[in-house]
Design a protein around this motif. Structure first.
Motif, PDB file in Angstrom:
ATOM      1  N   LEU A  46       0.821  -1.208   0.000  1.00 39.66           N
ATOM      2  CA  LEU A  46       0.000   0.000   0.000  1.00 39.66           C
ATOM      3  C   LEU A  46       0.861   1.266   0.000  1.00 39.66           C
ATOM      4  N   ARG A  47       1.980   1.241   0.707  1.00 36.64           N
ATOM      5  CA  ARG A  47       2.889   2.393   0.693  1.00 36.64           C
ATOM      6  C   ARG A  47       3.449   2.614  -0.711  1.00 36.64           C
ATOM      7  N   THR A  48       3.803   1.525  -1.382  1.00 40.60           N
ATOM      8  CA  THR A  48       4.325   1.623  -2.741  1.00 40.60           C
ATOM      9  C   THR A  48       3.267   2.192  -3.674  1.00 40.60           C
ATOM     10  N   GLU A  49       2.033   1.679  -3.566  1.00 35.29           N
ATOM     11  CA  GLU A  49       0.942   2.199  -4.391  1.00 35.29           C
ATOM     12  C   GLU A  49       0.722   3.678  -4.112  1.00 35.29           C
ATOM     13  N   SER A  50       0.733   4.057  -2.856  1.00 35.17           N
ATOM     14  CA  SER A  50       0.513   5.443  -2.475  1.00 35.17           C
ATOM     15  C   SER A  50       1.602   6.344  -3.061  1.00 35.17           C
TER      16      SER A  50
END
Length: 99
Positions: A46-50
């Motif tokens: 999720l951090r990467t997507e964000s």
């Protein structure tokens, strides 16, 4: 009058119960560790997507939120959320089994 074997027998049963409880706790600890590792990987995803969305937004492209809303609006959950839902379906709570 009580015999000398009664306390020993009781102590033996208590020790056996403790061994069983500790073994159950070790199994639960392993499950919790696997859950924690999975949650950590989901958070990283999720951090990467964000970060990707922030990069797309700052570069002036199509709004990542609008682009993503198209697929989610049709009832499709992101893979990370599907994994979490599947993970928590089999969660058992620890019960006390005092002798």
């Amino acid at each position: 009058m009580k015999t000398a074997e009664e306390p020993t027998s009781s102590l033996g049963q208590t020790l056996e119960w403790l061994r069983k409880e500790l073994a159950e706790m070790q199994v639960q600890d392993q499950r919790l560790l696997l859950t924690l590792r999975h949650l950590h990987s989901v958070l990283e995803e999720l951090r990467t997507e964000s970060a990707h969305w922030e990069d797309a937004r700052s570069s002036g492209g199509t709004s990542p939120i609008r682009a993503r809303a198209g697929s989610e609006g049709r009832g499709r959950q992101p893979s990370s959320f599907r994994g979490l839902a599947h993970l928590f379906q089999g969660v058992e709570s620890r019960r006390s089994s005092l002798p």
